[in-house]
Design an enzyme around this catalytic site. Structure first.
Site, PDB file in Angstrom:
ATOM      1  N   HIS A   1       6.057   4.241  -0.083  1.00 49.14           N
ATOM      2  CA  HIS A   1       4.691   4.740  -0.409  1.00 49.14           C
ATOM      3  C   HIS A   1       4.365   5.403  -1.431  1.00 49.14           C
ATOM      4  O   HIS A   1       2.825   5.486  -1.536  1.00 49.14           O
ATOM      5  CB  HIS A   1       4.205   5.302   0.927  1.00 49.14           C
ATOM      6  N   CYS A   2       5.439   6.598  -1.638  1.00 47.65           N
ATOM      7  CA  CYS A   2       4.415   7.636  -2.528  1.00 47.65           C
ATOM      8  C   CYS A   2       4.451   7.218  -3.562  1.00 47.65           C
ATOM      9  O   CYS A   2       3.686   7.880  -4.725  1.00 47.65           O
ATOM     10  CB  CYS A   2       5.172   8.302  -2.037  1.00 47.65           C
TER      11      CYS A   2
END
Length: 345
Positions: free
Chosen positions: A332-333
């Site tokens: 997600h980062c």
């Protein structure tokens, strides 16, 4: 005028994507530059997994173009020459918005490398405007220092965040909680902020919410939990569970909370790794889930089961979560969704 005035809003991640945007890793900015080759391989695995579901555009610095080109020949994976200092596009890229008519725009937040932790960050603070200019999208400039990993929305007026991050004086010193809420309402077009206390232990982002909790659907929240009283995350996740149990969303609904057991505690070179299954990423028709293997095999299977049952209409695609985590983040980062402007699964 603010996005709210023009009926733009931040859509939930599960709405349809036109494509995914990613920044290619930069050796000079890495915690462990000696791991550059293996980190590039981890990025390549994630990029190829996403490309099974939707196109991917990767921001690549000019010195890294040969490395990038040697790994990809796929037509659904393109590169974009935008210079950057670091590779966490969720945090320094634009937050995309959609209007009632389906038009797409973006918020250009201010970025200071997670409270000034990593220098330089001048190129990263210019990345969002460069991306919005490339795609010829309307740009809303916010004075707020904010990373995309610090917020999740439900698409119906609620945003989820942590006090540890958004109220941290290393971001917006002098702004009150109410003033920050006001900025979120103006730029995301939300009506309700749910404030968790803290993020996971060891998270150098000062408690990004995308490691500890996320919306699975309106009124439904996934929460990573810890059942070991000796683990620092035990008190953290219990406190967050207490907050969510007593909270309501923008439509005044009580929240359905789905617990996900955390992976076992792991450290590397004296640092606790911020392992999270909730650092997954929605793609069109699927979900990209980091798993950790080894001593985490049992919790891996548990997370796969919980998410598979929760999203039966999505194809669950696992990737090696250990490939990036030593650098401080996961799937997600590094990703940022460009909305299609219309709702679709």
């Amino acid at each position: 005028m603010y996005p709210k005035d023009l009926n733009y809003r931040m859509p939930p991640e599960w709405d349809g994507h036109a494509q995914t945007l990613i920044s290619w890793p930069v050796r000079e900015s890495m915690c462990y530059p000696e791991d550059y080759a293996s980190v590039c391989q981890a990025y390549a695995e994630i990029i190829r997994a996403i490309a099974e579901f939707e196109p991917v555009t990767v921001m690549v610095n000019s010195p890294d173009l040969s490395t990038f080109s040697s790994l990809f020949q796929e037509g659904r994976i393109q590169y974009l020459p935008i210079e950057h200092n670091d590779a966490w596009l969720r945090d320094n890229g634009p937050t995309f918005l959609v209007s009632d008519q389906g038009d797409v725009a973006g918020v250009n937040w201010q970025f200071n490398a997670w409270g000034g932790k990593y220098s330089p960050w001048d190129l990263d603070n210019q990345a969002a405007p460069a991306i919005l200019d490339h795609f010829a999208l309307k740009q809303f400039d916010s004075p707020l220092i904010l990373e995309g990993g610090s917020i999740h929305v439900d698409g119906e007026g609620t945003v989820l965040t942590t006090e540890e991050c958004l109220l941290n004086p290393n971001r917006n010193r002098g702004l009150t909680r109410e003033q920050i809420e006001d900025q979120l309402k103006k730029y995301l077009n939300i009506r309700k902020v749910i404030w968790l206390k803290s993020g996971l232990s060891g998270d150098e982002t000062d408690g990004h919410v995308d490691n500890v909790a996320c919306f699975a659907a309106p009124g439904k929240i996934l929460l990573q939990v810890c059942d070991d009283p000796e683990d620092e995350n035990y008190a953290i996740t219990r406190e967050n569970l207490k907050v969510l149990t007593g909270a309501t969303d923008a439509r005044d609904r009580k929240l359905d909370i789905i617990p996900v057991q955390q992976p076992p505690k792991m450290s590397d070179r004296g640092r606790r790794l911020t392992l999270s299954y909730l650092n997954f990423y929605f793609v069109n028709g699927g979900l990209i889930l980091p798993v950790f293997g080894g001593q985490a095999e049992k919790s891996d299977h548990s997370a796969i089961r919980v998410l598979g049952e929760l999203f039966p209409e999505r194809q669950l695609r696992t990737v090696n979560g250990m490939g990036l985590i030593r650098e401080g983040g996961n799937v997600h980062c590094i990703t940022q969704q460009l909305p299609s402007g219309k709702k679709e699964k």
